[in-house]
Design an enzyme around this catalytic site. Structure first.
Site, PDB file in Angstrom:
ATOM      1  CG  ASP A  12      -1.817   1.174   1.320  1.00  0.00           C
ATOM      2  OD1 ASP A  12      -2.403   1.540   0.294  1.00  0.00           O
ATOM      3  OD2 ASP A  12      -1.944   1.737   2.424  1.00  0.00           O
ATOM      4  CG  ASP A  14      -1.161   7.692   0.630  1.00  0.00           C
ATOM      5  OD1 ASP A  14      -0.057   8.141   0.287  1.00  0.00           O
ATOM      6  OD2 ASP A  14      -2.198   7.861  -0.035  1.00  0.00           O
ATOM      7  N   GLY A  22      -3.172  12.594   4.888  1.00  0.00           N
ATOM      8  CA  GLY A  22      -4.355  13.013   4.144  1.00  0.00           C
ATOM      9  C   GLY A  22      -4.169  12.742   2.666  1.00  0.00           C
ATOM     10  CE1 TYR A  23      -8.734  11.223   0.022  1.00  0.00           C
ATOM     11  CE2 TYR A  23      -9.277  13.003   1.534  1.00  0.00           C
ATOM     12  CZ  TYR A  23      -9.566  11.771   0.979  1.00  0.00           C
ATOM     13  OH  TYR A  23     -10.681  11.085   1.365  1.00  0.00           O
ATOM     14  CB  THR A  54      -2.179   3.276  -3.742  1.00  0.00           C
ATOM     15  OG1 THR A  54      -2.649   4.375  -2.984  1.00  0.00           O
ATOM     16  CG2 THR A  54      -1.862   3.723  -5.163  1.00  0.00           C
ATOM     17  CD  GLN A  56      -3.811   7.703  -4.355  1.00  0.00           C
ATOM     18  OE1 GLN A  56      -3.891   8.930  -4.343  1.00  0.00           O
ATOM     19  NE2 GLN A  56      -3.142   7.030  -3.419  1.00  0.00           N
ATOM     20  CB  ALA A  57     -11.099   7.900  -2.386  1.00  0.00           C
ATOM     21  NE  ARG A 111     -13.289   2.764  -2.099  1.00  0.00           N
ATOM     22  CZ  ARG A 111     -12.453   3.672  -1.594  1.00  0.00           C
ATOM     23  NH1 ARG A 111     -11.463   4.123  -2.333  1.00  0.00           N
ATOM     24  NH2 ARG A 111     -12.603   4.117  -0.366  1.00  0.00           N
ATOM     25  CE  LYS A 112      -5.385  -0.786  -1.402  1.00  0.00           C
ATOM     26  NZ  LYS A 112      -4.086  -0.462  -0.820  1.00  0.00           N
ATOM     27  CG  ASP A 137      -2.143   2.257   6.266  1.00  0.00           C
ATOM     28  OD1 ASP A 137      -2.667   1.862   5.208  1.00  0.00           O
ATOM     29  OD2 ASP A 137      -2.201   3.448   6.650  1.00  0.00           O
TER      30      ASP A 137
END
Length: 188
Positions: A12, A14, A22-23, A54, A56-57, A111-112, A137
């Site tokens: 992963d 982030d 955050g983003y 990853t 990435q919303a 999407r995980k 994480d």
């Protein structure tokens, strides 16, 4: 040699590779976690192919664009290359089923906790999923690993409040600890 003989270490981004603040979409906001390069070099020495998966919303929510994400990814992978580490591929899932905007507002197997990114990597690189490992994480990372048939799943402490209910094989403090744990499992 079977078609699926390569093993991978799925990472992963982030919270594993970098501090999750955050983003993140700009290099100036991207801070590598301590020991990441050394851990990735050690994983490569164990014959793991390094693949980033990853969610990435932030793209889906309109906070930054796919172009922004690709620019940061190019910068990040260049930092790895400067440290003599190759990231085989970075897969990302830009959608969000509730908070996405326009075409990004939908369910996606990528999407995980969905296994889509893992399965794409399996097919692209001929990965033996049972011999592979995933480090994330969040419990959604662990669930994606389970759903994708990844043999070993490691949760990094920090993002989840209660790790006692994790379905991970191990709960550790960092990517460095995770790679050390993997290497010890291989000792005769």
């Amino acid at each position: 040699m079977s078609e699926f003989s390569q093993r991978a270490l799925f990472l992963d981004r982030d919270g594993v590779i970098n501090i999750d603040s955050g983003y993140i979409w700009r290099p100036e906001d991207f801070i590598f976690n301590d020991g990441v390069f050394e851990a990735c070099r050690a994983a490569c020495a164990l014959d793991y192919l390094l693949i980033v998966v990853t969610n990435q919303a932030g793209i889906g929510r309109g906070l930054y664009s796919e172009k922004d994400f690709h620019a940061l990814t190019d910068w990040m992978t260049a930092q790895f290359l400067e440290n003599e580490i190759e990231i085989a591929r970075v897969y990302f899932a830009p959608t969000h089923p509730e908070e996405g905007i326009g075409v990004y507002r939908r369910e996606s197997p990528d999407r995980k906790p969905g296994p889509g990114m893992l399965l794409k990597a399996r097919d692209e690189f001929g990965i033996n999923m049972a011999a592979s490992a995933l480090v994330g994480d969040r419990e959604t990372d662990i669930e994606a690993g389970i759903n994708g048939g990844v043999g070993t799943r490691i949760l990094i402490e920090g993002a989840e409040e209660d790790t006692s209910v994790s379905r991970a094989d191990a709960v550790l403090g960092s990517l460095s600890e995770a790679v050390t744990w993997l290497s010890r499992r291989e000792e005769p």
